[in-house]
Design a protein around this motif. Structure first.
Motif, PDB file in Angstrom:
ATOM      1  N   UNK A   1     -22.883  50.164  59.564  1.00 54.54           N
ATOM      2  CA  UNK A   1     -23.055  50.720  60.902  1.00 54.54           C
ATOM      3  C   UNK A   1     -23.815  49.741  61.792  1.00 54.54           C
ATOM      4  N   UNK A   2     -24.866  49.115  61.274  1.00 53.51           N
ATOM      5  CA  UNK A   2     -25.650  48.159  62.069  1.00 53.51           C
ATOM      6  C   UNK A   2     -24.799  46.958  62.466  1.00 53.51           C
ATOM      7  N   UNK A   3     -23.940  46.493  61.550  1.00 51.67           N
ATOM      8  CA  UNK A   3     -23.046  45.374  61.864  1.00 51.67           C
ATOM      9  C   UNK A   3     -22.068  45.770  62.965  1.00 51.67           C
ATOM     10  N   UNK A   4     -21.537  46.995  62.891  1.00 56.42           N
ATOM     11  CA  UNK A   4     -20.593  47.456  63.911  1.00 56.42           C
ATOM     12  C   UNK A   4     -21.249  47.537  65.289  1.00 56.42           C
ATOM     13  N   UNK A   5     -22.486  48.007  65.339  1.00 56.64           N
ATOM     14  CA  UNK A   5     -23.221  48.074  66.606  1.00 56.64           C
ATOM     15  C   UNK A   5     -23.377  46.681  67.191  1.00 56.64           C
ATOM     16  N   UNK A   6     -23.772  45.724  66.345  1.00 52.10           N
ATOM     17  CA  UNK A   6     -23.986  44.356  66.812  1.00 52.10           C
ATOM     18  C   UNK A   6     -22.682  43.717  67.286  1.00 52.10           C
ATOM     19  N   UNK A   7     -21.598  43.907  66.535  1.00 48.25           N
ATOM     20  CA  UNK A   7     -20.308  43.315  66.918  1.00 48.25           C
ATOM     21  C   UNK A   7     -19.823  43.877  68.247  1.00 48.25           C
ATOM     22  N   UNK A   8     -19.959  45.186  68.448  1.00 50.34           N
ATOM     23  CA  UNK A   8     -19.530  45.794  69.714  1.00 50.34           C
ATOM     24  C   UNK A   8     -20.317  45.216  70.885  1.00 50.34           C
ATOM     25  N   UNK A   9     -21.629  45.073  70.715  1.00 50.92           N
ATOM     26  CA  UNK A   9     -22.468  44.510  71.788  1.00 50.92           C
ATOM     27  C   UNK A   9     -22.110  43.050  72.048  1.00 50.92           C
ATOM     28  N   UNK A  10     -21.851  42.303  70.987  1.00 44.87           N
ATOM     29  CA  UNK A  10     -21.509  40.891  71.153  1.00 44.87           C
ATOM     30  C   UNK A  10     -20.144  40.722  71.824  1.00 44.87           C
ATOM     31  N   UNK A  11     -19.170  41.552  71.468  1.00 44.13           N
ATOM     32  CA  UNK A  11     -17.860  41.467  72.101  1.00 44.13           C
ATOM     33  C   UNK A  11     -17.935  41.820  73.588  1.00 44.13           C
ATOM     34  N   UNK A  12     -18.800  42.773  73.929  1.00 45.70           N
ATOM     35  CA  UNK A  12     -18.995  43.106  75.344  1.00 45.70           C
ATOM     36  C   UNK A  12     -19.515  41.896  76.103  1.00 45.70           C
ATOM     37  N   UNK A  13     -20.351  41.088  75.459  1.00 53.24           N
ATOM     38  CA  UNK A  13     -20.883  39.901  76.126  1.00 53.24           C
ATOM     39  C   UNK A  13     -19.918  38.718  76.063  1.00 53.24           C
ATOM     40  N   UNK A  14     -19.002  38.697  75.098  1.00 49.29           N
ATOM     41  CA  UNK A  14     -17.899  37.729  75.154  1.00 49.29           C
ATOM     42  C   UNK A  14     -17.083  37.976  76.419  1.00 49.29           C
ATOM     43  N   UNK A  15     -16.815  39.241  76.690  1.00 45.41           N
ATOM     44  CA  UNK A  15     -16.086  39.612  77.909  1.00 45.41           C
ATOM     45  C   UNK A  15     -16.867  39.198  79.151  1.00 45.41           C
ATOM     46  N   UNK A  16     -18.165  39.441  79.135  1.00 49.85           N
ATOM     47  CA  UNK A  16     -19.035  39.031  80.232  1.00 49.85           C
ATOM     48  C   UNK A  16     -18.924  37.522  80.466  1.00 49.85           C
ATOM     49  N   UNK A  17     -19.002  36.726  79.408  1.00 47.58           N
ATOM     50  CA  UNK A  17     -18.895  35.273  79.537  1.00 47.58           C
ATOM     51  C   UNK A  17     -17.523  34.839  80.004  1.00 47.58           C
ATOM     52  N   UNK A  18     -16.489  35.489  79.479  1.00 51.00           N
ATOM     53  CA  UNK A  18     -15.119  35.173  79.903  1.00 51.00           C
ATOM     54  C   UNK A  18     -14.958  35.429  81.398  1.00 51.00           C
ATOM     55  N   UNK A  19     -15.474  36.563  81.869  1.00 51.97           N
ATOM     56  CA  UNK A  19     -15.431  36.872  83.306  1.00 51.97           C
ATOM     57  C   UNK A  19     -16.125  35.790  84.117  1.00 51.97           C
ATOM     58  N   UNK A  20     -17.284  35.326  83.593  1.00 49.98           N
ATOM     59  CA  UNK A  20     -18.064  34.315  84.306  1.00 49.98           C
ATOM     60  C   UNK A  20     -17.319  32.992  84.419  1.00 49.98           C
ATOM     61  N   UNK A  21     -16.658  32.579  83.329  1.00 49.47           N
ATOM     62  CA  UNK A  21     -16.097  31.240  83.280  1.00 49.47           C
ATOM     63  C   UNK A  21     -14.664  31.100  83.736  1.00 49.47           C
ATOM     64  N   UNK A  22     -13.916  32.223  83.805  1.00 54.08           N
ATOM     65  CA  UNK A  22     -12.473  32.101  83.994  1.00 54.08           C
ATOM     66  C   UNK A  22     -12.100  31.518  85.355  1.00 54.08           C
TER      67      UNK A  22
END
Length: 523
Positions: free
Chosen positions: A16-37
Motif C-alpha cells: 500500500x505504501x509503495x502504491x501511494x508513492x507511485x501515484x504521487x510520483x506519477x502525478x509529478x511526472x505529469x506536472x513535469x511533462x506539462x512544464x517541459x512540453x
C-alpha cells in the motif's frame, strides 16, 4: 461531504505504501511533462504558422497563461480541498488536465490555445497543492524528506520525457509534431485516476473531520499493524493532541491564516509562501521553458543543436534531484537551501559575464558564449540538488494540521504566480536585456541565503506534530538547530508531548512550565 469510491486493491503495509508513492510520483511526472512540453514546441514552424507567428510578448503570454491557470487551481484548492479531501481533489485535478490537454491538442487559434492552457493549469494547480500534502501525511517522519523529495525528482523525469519526445517529433512534418506531444498529457492523467481508486484517504484529514475510527484504521493499514502497535498508538495520540491544541480557539477561517496564535500559524504560512517564492524567482523556468530559445538567441547556436543541448541540460535537473531523494533526511533542509542559492547565484553570474562578450563579436565572443553552456549545466544540477525538491517538502511539513490544506494552497500559489511572472517576461527579457537579465536572478539567489539562515527553522526528522511543538515558543530557528544537533530531549529538556499536557493546566501553571522549559533549554 462526498465519499470518493475506494477499492482495496493494494491491501496493507508495504504494498500500500509503495502504491501511494507511485501515484504521487506519477502525478509529478505529469506536472513535469506539462512544464517541459512547450519548450520544444514554441519554435516549431507549423506551430508558429498555425498561430500567425506570435510576437515575443504574445508568446510569453501563451506559454505563461498555463501558470496563471495553476494559480487559479491553487485558489480553488484553498476554497474546496478541506471539503473534498485529498483523494477526490486529485481526481478533480486530473479531469481538468484531461479537458485542457484535449482542447490544446485541437487548437487552431490563439484564444482557443490560451483558454485550453489555462484549464490545464487549473488541474495542475490543484494537483500540486494536494499531492505533496497527501504523501507527507501518509509516511513516517524519518522517510518524509526523501519520499516527498522524490516527487520533484519525477518532475525532472517528466521534463526529460517531454523534451526528447519534442525532439523526436521535430523530424516529422505537419501539426502532429506538436499536437501529439500535447495530447499525451491525457495518458498520464488517466493512469493517476485509476491508481487513486485503490488508495486510502489521508488519516490526518479524517482526524480533522472528526472521523477518528476511520483514520485509525487507515494508519493500521498503512503501517500493517493494530491499534495497540506502539508506533500506531503514538501517532494516533500525538495527532489528536496536536489537533486539540491547534483548534482550541475554534475552526480557523481563511481570514485567520496570518494571525499570531500559540502555534504561530501566520508565520508558518508566510514561510511556506516564501519557500515556493525562492523556488521560482531563482530563474529556473527561464531555463525549463525557454532553454532552446536561450541557446539560439543568446548563445547563437543552431535550432537542432539547441534542442539537443536543451534535453541534456534538463537531464541535469533530473540527475541533481536524485541526491535529495536519498539524502534529504540526513542533510536537513536549511543547509542545502543556502548552498543551493549560492550555487544558483554563482551560475547566473558566470552566464551573464560570459554572454556579455557576445555583442563584440569575434572568436572570443563565440568561445565565451559556448562556455556559458557549461554554467547552464551547473545551474540545473545545483537546482535539482537543492531548491527543486526542498520547498515541496517544506511547505506541507511546516504547516499545522488545521490550516494544512489552505496553507499548502497558499504556499503553492506562490510557485505559480511567480512562475507566471518569470515565464511571461522571459521572451522580452531575452530579446531586450540579453546578458543583463541574468544579473537579476543572480542578485535574487544571493539574497535568499540570509533569508533562509535567519528565518527558516530545520524540520528534518520531526513528525508533523513535533513541528507544531517546535513553534510553541519563540526563537524557533535557533531552537530547531539545537534540536537537529542533539535531539529534542537534550535540547529542550522535555519530550514534546509534555508541552501538550499544559492544555489541561491553568494559565498560571502553563506559564510556569513555559518559564521552566525556557530555562532548561538554555542549559
Amino acid at each position: 461531504m462526498f465519499n470518493a469510491p475506494h477499492f482495496n486493491w493494494f491491501r496493507r503495509g508495504l504494498k500500500l505504501r509503495i502504491a501511494i508513492t507511485i501515484a504521487c510520483q506519477l502525478a509529478f511526472v505529469l506536472f513535469g511533462y506539462d512544464q517541459g512540453v512547450f519548450s520544444g514546441i514554441v519554435g516549431n514552424e507549423d506551430f508558429l504558422n498555425t498561430f500567425d507567428y506570435p510576437s515575443p510578448g504574445l508568446e510569453g503570454i501563451i506559454v505563461s497563461i498555463y501558470n496563471l491557470g495553476c494559480f487559479a487551481g491553487c485558489i480553488l484548492s484553498f476554497i474546496f480541498c478541506e471539503k473534498t479531501g485529498r483523494r477526490l481533489a486529485m481526481w478533480i485535478a486530473m479531469v481538468w488536465i484531461i479537458v485542457g490537454a484535449a482542447l490544446q491538442a485541437s487548437a487552431y487559434s490563439v484564444p482557443h490555445l490560451m483558454i485550453a492552457r489555462f484549464l490545464t493549469g487549473i488541474g495542475t494547480g490543484i494537483e500540486t497543492s494536494t499531492v505533496p500534502m497527501y504523501q507527507s501525511e501518509l509516511c513516517e517522519a524519518n522517510k518524509r524528506g526523501r519520499l516527498v523529495a522524490s516527487e520533484p525528482l519525477f518532475v525532472g523525469f517528466g521534463i526529460e520525457v517531454a523534451y526528447w519526445f519534442d525532439y523526436g517529433m521535430s523530424f516529422t512534418g505537419g501539426s502532429i509534431a506538436w499536437r501529439l506531444p500535447i495530447a499525451c498529457q491525457i495518458l498520464f492523467a488517466f493512469i493517476v485516476i485509476i491508481l487513486v481508486f485503490g488508495l486510502p484517504e489521508s488519516p490526518r484529514y479524517l482526524y480533522a473531520q472528526g472521523r477518528h475510527e476511520e483514520a485509525l484504521q487507515i494508519l493500521c493499514d498503512v503501517y500493517d499493524g493494530t491499534p495497540d502497535d506502539p508506533k500506531i498508538e503514538k501517532e494516533n495520540r500525538e495527532v489528536l493532541e496536536a489537533l486539540n491544541l491547534e483548534q482550541e480557539h475554534g475552526e480557523y477561517q481563511w481570514s485567520q491564516l496570518l494571525q499570531k496564535d500559540r502555534v504561530q500559524t501566520g508565520r508558518r504560512v508566510l514561510l511556506a509562501y516564501g519557500a515556493q517564492f525562492m523556488n521560482q524567482m531563482g530563474g529556473i523556468n527561464l531555463v525549463v521553458y525557454y532553454i532552446t530559445s536561450v541557446l539560439q538567441l543568446n548563445v547563437g547556436l543552431s535550432r537542432n543543436l539547441s534542442l539537443l543541448l536543451g534535453g541534456i541540460i534538463n537531464l541535469m535537473f533530473f540527475l541533481g534531484s536524485l541526491l535529495p531523494t536519498f539524502t534529504l533526511d540526513r542533510t536537513g533542509r536549511r543547509k542545502p537551501m543556502m548552498w543551493g542559492s549560492f550555487g544558483l547565484g554563482l551560475s547566473m553570474m558566470m552566464i551573464a559575464i560570459l554572454l556579455s562578450f557576445q555583442p563584440h563579436g569575434g572568436a572570443v565572443a563565440k568561445a565565451t558564449a559556448s562556455a556559458s553552456v557549461a554554467f547552464f549545466f551547473t545551474y540545473m544540477l545545483a537546482f535539482g540538488m537543492t531548491m527543486n525538491c526542498i520547498p515541496w517538502v517544506y511547505v506541507p511539513e511546516i504547516l499545522p494540521l488545521h490550516v494544512r490544506a489552505k496553507g499548502t494552497a497558499v504556499g503553492i500559489s506562490a510557485n505559480w504566480i511567480w512562475n507566471f511572472f518569470v515565464v511571461m517576461i522571459t521572451p522580452t527579457l531575452l530579446n531586450s536585456l540579453a546578458w543583463k537579465g541574468y544579473l537579476i536572478f543572480m542578485v535574487l539567489n544571493f539574497s535568499f541565503i540570509p533569508l533562509v539562515y535567519f528565518c527558516y527553522p530545520e524540520t528534518a526528522n520531526l513528525t508533523l506534530e513535533e513541528v507544531d511543538w517546535l513553534f510553541y515558543e519563540d526563537d524557533v530557528v535557533k531552537r530547531s538547530r539545537r534540536v537537529a544537533k542533539v535531539g529534542w530531549e537534550h535540547a529542550v529538556g522535555i519530550h514534546p508531548a509534555g508541552i501538550l499536557e499544559t492544555g489541561s493546566m491553568s494559565s498560571g501553571k502553563k506559564e510556569a512550565q513555559g518559564v521552566e522549559m525556557r530555562e532548561r533549554s538554555r542549559i
